[in-house]
Write a protein that holds these residues in place. Structure first.
Motif, short mmCIF file in Angstrom:
data_model
loop_
_atom_site.label_atom_id
_atom_site.label_comp_id
_atom_site.label_asym_id
_atom_site.label_seq_id
_atom_site.Cartn_x
_atom_site.Cartn_y
_atom_site.Cartn_z
N VAL A 138 0.83 -1.20 0.00
CA VAL A 138 0.00 0.00 0.00
C VAL A 138 0.86 1.25 0.00
O VAL A 138 2.05 1.20 0.32
N TRP A 139 0.25 2.35 -0.36
CA TRP A 139 0.96 3.63 -0.40
C TRP A 139 0.45 4.53 0.72
O TRP A 139 -0.75 4.73 0.87
N MET A 140 1.39 5.04 1.49
CA MET A 140 1.05 5.91 2.61
C MET A 140 1.52 7.32 2.33
O MET A 140 2.57 7.50 1.70
N SER A 141 0.81 8.29 2.82
CA SER A 141 1.24 9.68 2.68
C SER A 141 0.56 10.51 3.76
O SER A 141 -0.46 11.12 3.54
N HIS A 142 1.13 10.46 4.94
CA HIS A 142 0.50 11.21 6.04
C HIS A 142 1.53 11.59 7.10
O HIS A 142 2.59 10.97 7.21
N GLY A 143 1.15 12.62 7.90
CA GLY A 143 2.00 13.03 8.99
C GLY A 143 1.26 12.86 10.31
O GLY A 143 1.85 12.73 11.37
N ASP A 144 -0.07 12.86 10.23
CA ASP A 144 -0.89 12.73 11.44
C ASP A 144 -1.24 11.27 11.66
O ASP A 144 -1.11 10.45 10.75
N LYS A 145 -1.70 10.98 12.88
CA LYS A 145 -2.13 9.60 13.15
C LYS A 145 -3.20 9.58 14.24
O LYS A 145 -3.40 10.58 14.96
N LEU A 146 -3.88 8.47 14.38
CA LEU A 146 -4.86 8.35 15.45
C LEU A 146 -4.09 8.18 16.76
O LEU A 146 -3.14 7.39 16.83
N GLY A 147 -4.52 8.91 17.80
CA GLY A 147 -3.88 8.78 19.10
C GLY A 147 -4.28 7.47 19.75
O GLY A 147 -3.52 6.87 20.51
N ALA A 148 -5.47 7.02 19.48
CA ALA A 148 -5.96 5.76 20.02
C ALA A 148 -7.12 5.31 19.14
O ALA A 148 -7.61 6.08 18.31
N LEU A 149 -7.53 4.09 19.33
CA LEU A 149 -8.66 3.57 18.58
C LEU A 149 -9.93 4.28 19.08
O LEU A 149 -10.16 4.34 20.29
N PRO A 150 -10.74 4.84 18.18
CA PRO A 150 -11.98 5.48 18.66
C PRO A 150 -12.90 4.44 19.31
O PRO A 150 -12.85 3.27 18.94
N PRO A 151 -13.71 4.87 20.28
CA PRO A 151 -14.59 3.92 20.96
C PRO A 151 -15.50 3.19 19.98
O PRO A 151 -15.96 3.80 19.00
N SER A 152 -15.74 1.93 20.19
CA SER A 152 -16.60 1.07 19.36
C SER A 152 -15.98 0.71 18.01
O SER A 152 -16.67 0.20 17.13
N PHE A 153 -14.72 1.01 17.82
CA PHE A 153 -14.04 0.59 16.59
C PHE A 153 -13.07 -0.55 16.91
O PHE A 153 -12.68 -0.73 18.06
N HIS A 154 -12.70 -1.31 15.90
CA HIS A 154 -11.63 -2.28 16.08
C HIS A 154 -10.68 -2.22 14.90
O HIS A 154 -11.02 -1.66 13.84
N ILE A 155 -9.50 -2.77 15.10
CA ILE A 155 -8.48 -2.71 14.06
C ILE A 155 -8.70 -3.83 13.06
O ILE A 155 -8.90 -4.98 13.45
N ILE A 156 -8.68 -3.51 11.77
CA ILE A 156 -8.83 -4.57 10.76
C ILE A 156 -7.57 -4.75 9.91
O ILE A 156 -7.47 -5.70 9.14
N ALA A 157 -6.62 -3.82 10.03
CA ALA A 157 -5.35 -4.00 9.30
C ALA A 157 -4.26 -3.16 9.95
O ALA A 157 -4.54 -2.11 10.54
N THR A 158 -3.04 -3.64 9.82
CA THR A 158 -1.91 -2.90 10.39
C THR A 158 -0.73 -2.93 9.41
O THR A 158 -0.68 -3.78 8.51
N THR A 159 0.19 -1.99 9.59
CA THR A 159 1.50 -2.10 8.92
C THR A 159 2.52 -1.97 10.05
O THR A 159 2.15 -1.69 11.20
N LYS A 160 3.78 -2.10 9.69
CA LYS A 160 4.83 -2.03 10.72
C LYS A 160 4.75 -0.71 11.49
O LYS A 160 4.85 -0.68 12.70
N ASN A 161 4.54 0.39 10.74
CA ASN A 161 4.53 1.70 11.40
C ASN A 161 3.15 2.21 11.76
O ASN A 161 3.03 3.22 12.44
N ALA A 162 2.13 1.60 11.19
CA ALA A 162 0.79 2.13 11.42
C ALA A 162 -0.11 1.09 12.08
O ALA A 162 -0.66 0.24 11.39
N PRO A 163 -0.26 1.19 13.40
CA PRO A 163 -1.13 0.22 14.08
C PRO A 163 -2.59 0.38 13.68
O PRO A 163 -3.37 -0.56 13.79
N PHE A 164 -2.97 1.59 13.19
CA PHE A 164 -4.37 1.80 12.79
C PHE A 164 -4.48 1.96 11.27
O PHE A 164 -5.13 2.87 10.78
N ALA A 165 -3.83 1.11 10.54
CA ALA A 165 -3.85 1.23 9.07
C ALA A 165 -5.25 0.98 8.53
O ALA A 165 -5.61 1.50 7.47
N GLY A 166 -6.05 0.18 9.23
CA GLY A 166 -7.44 -0.03 8.83
C GLY A 166 -8.27 -0.23 10.07
O GLY A 166 -7.88 -0.99 10.96
N ILE A 167 -9.40 0.51 10.17
CA ILE A 167 -10.28 0.31 11.33
C ILE A 167 -11.72 0.18 10.85
O ILE A 167 -12.07 0.62 9.75
#
Ligand code: GLN
Length: 554
Positions: A153-182
């Protein structure tokens, strides 16, 4: 004046539609490079899947939307959701009950809406990443069906989620992005940090298909055949039994396709006018006339106004803007005079009907450009009439605009052209500017200069076609420079003019790279031009990309 050609039953009412909300729609860009916009990619990709999609600014209010989308995509954007003045989606969109997919800024926007925990990352992530879709009881989330393994995948960002929003779960990750898909636990809300719409995410189209078709259940019925049928019916309903439509044609793809479509819908009640401004390419006027009338059956009037244009261009030596303005306003004068003649004749004919409509070949990128979100402080422009007629004709004579291509991208227009039986050569034609060769003869435009540029251009294009390169190049032409250089021809010293060749590749004409010919090819073209075009002793190849150059020379 009606500002757009809104016809009954627009496609979003006929076809299942995914609404893309544009947050600056920059996939790979920074605020410093706003010209590198990837505005249309999400919409284009969906249409490649035969799912109809339209783009609206992120500020769109749900209450003002007259149709219901099957799903919504929130695009990327150059802002940070936590900054003051950052654009936000109308919260009512979240209550509509249709699936929503947030891409990059869109993901951050979903998180912002659900608890405001988005922060600046310590490092910017820009480039490739390997994505792992998370398995639940052995299965990945619906969004990643078929994408279980090795998703680049291609990434292009400087910001990130501080935490998982309530009632969401993680559906994909990359090495650097724990919230690559929610994804939301109970609602159809999805967010991804990467960009599925760019080619750098090679299987991103599958993800968009999973969203649009799998999750939103949009029908894949956006086909050119179906659109054509609907569009012809739409034009007939709009123009009525007797209505007449006037339009300018240039021999270019858009105006020819629009003209042929009108002809299909209302036959001779569509009147096409071709103005010869004396700056068209070699034999072009005759050729366009032949194709449009003999092959395509279009009711065409050709007005030869070349003297008017060429005489008026005399003395404009160092002002490209003045050239363009003169040609633009003279075109309107000539066109208007012709329109009045046609109108009189139409009114006197037994099948009489007033000319009420003016055809304009506006395409979807023009529409997007005029409505797209330009930043928190910019006001959103209403659609401007690209290459349109002045108020005095539209209002004065009560002409209304009809724009049957306004929902289409260029490749879709070409596809329509093929379906309508327009020859391949014409459908694949490179764009040619309205002022024509006048802006490719640098400095003063005279009949002699036009003749030189015309011949050189003809040779260049002929060689490009013979080498089978025409369809690989987006635009190519020869320009005549306003200087003289020394040469030796037939053992004599000459002091003659210089031709500059230009050929570029681009997808959106906003940025462009030069085409890399091989040297033999360039040498062959150069030899032919010097031998065959009187007055030229040198040929150069333009190596400037856009930016900083423009595609045309003036
Ligand atoms: N500006 C946001 C960031 O830097 C979003 C970027 C984007 O949408 N490409 O994270």
């Amino acid at each position: 004046m009606t500002t757009n050609g809104v016809l009954p039953d627009e496609p979003h009412k006929t076809f299942d539609t995914i609404l893309t909300l544009d947050f600056g729609s920059v996939a790979l860009c920074t605020r410093k490079m706003p010209q590198k916009r990837y505005t249309h990619l999400i919409t284009r990709r969906l249409r490649e899947l035969n799912v109809y999609s339209e783009m609206l600014p992120c500020t769109q209010k749900l209450a003002d939307l007259s149709w219901k989308p099957k799903g919504i995509i929130l695009s990327g954007g150059p802002y940070s959701v936590y900054e003051e003045g950052a654009p936000h989606v109308d919260p009512a969109m979240f209550e509509l009950g249709v699936p929503i997919l947030g891409i990059c800024y869109g993901l951050q926007e979903i998180a912002w809406h659900h608890g405001k925990n988005v922060v600046a990352g310590t490092e910017r992530e820009y480039g490739h990443a390997d994505l792992q879709a998370k398995r639940f009881n052995g299965h990945v989330d619906k969004l990643f069906h078929g994408l279980e393994d090795d998703l680049k995948v291609w990434m292009s960002h400087g910001d990130k989620l501080g935490a998982l929003p309530p009632s969401f779960h993680i559906i994909a990750t990359t090495k650097n992005a724990p919230f690559a898909g929610i994804a939301h636990e109970t609602k159809p809300l999805y967010g991804i940090q990467f960009h599925p719409e760019v080619t750098h995410t090679p299987r991103g189209i599958k993800l968009l298909e999973n969203f649009a078709v799998g999750i939103c259940q949009a029908k894949q019925d956006w086909t050119m055949d179906k659109f054509l049928d609907k569009e012809v019916a739409r034009i007939r309903a709009l123009v009525g039994e007797k209505g007449q439509v006037l339009g300018a044609v240039s021999g270019g793809v858009d105006s020819t396709v629009a003209a042929k479509l009108m002809h299909e819908a209302i036959g001779d009640r569509f009147h096409a006018v071709l103005v010869d401004n004396g700056c068209m390419r070699l034999n072009e006027c005759e050729q366009v006339k032949k194709t449009l009338t003999e092959h395509l059956g279009i009711n065409l009037t050709v007005v030869d106004a070349s003297d008017l244009f060429l005489d008026g261009l005399k003395g404009i030596t160092d002002n490209p803007e003045a050239k363009r303005k003169f040609i633009g306003s003279t075109f309107i004068d000539v066109f208007e005079a012709e329109a009045l003649k046609i109108e009189k004749a139409a009114a006197n004919s037994p099948k009489a009907g007033k000319i009420e409509w003016f055809l304009q070949g506006t395409l979807y990128p023009d529409v997007i450009e005029s409505i797209s979100f330009k930043g928190p402080s910019a006001t959103i422009k209403t659609h401007h009439n690209v290459g349109g007629l002045p108020e005095r004709m539209m209002n004065g004579q009560g002409l209304k605009l009809i724009e049957p291509l306004r929902e289409l991208f260029k490749d879709e227009v070409r596809e329509m052209g093929r379906k309508l039986g327009i020859p391949h050569e014409l459908v694949m034609r490179h764009p040619f500017p309205g002022p024509g060769i006048a802006i490719r003869v640098l400095g003063e435009v005279t009949r002699e200069q036009v003749a030189i540029a015309r011949k050189a251009d003809y040779i260049f294009i002929e060689e490009i076609k013979a080498a089978g390169l025409y369809d690989q190049i987006s635009q190519a032409f020869a320009a005549l420079l306003p200087v003289r250089a020394v040469g030796v021809m037939g053992d004599k010293r000459v002091h003659q003019q210089v031709i500059s060749l230009r050929a570029v590749c681009t997808t959106d004409f906003m940025t462009a790279n030069i085409f890399r010919f091989d040297w033999d090819f360039l040498e062959r073209v150069s030899t032919r031009i010097v031998n065959e075009v009187d007055g030229v002793c040198r040929v150069e190849y333009d190596l400037t990309s856009k930016p900083p150059g423009t595609i045309e020379m003036e």
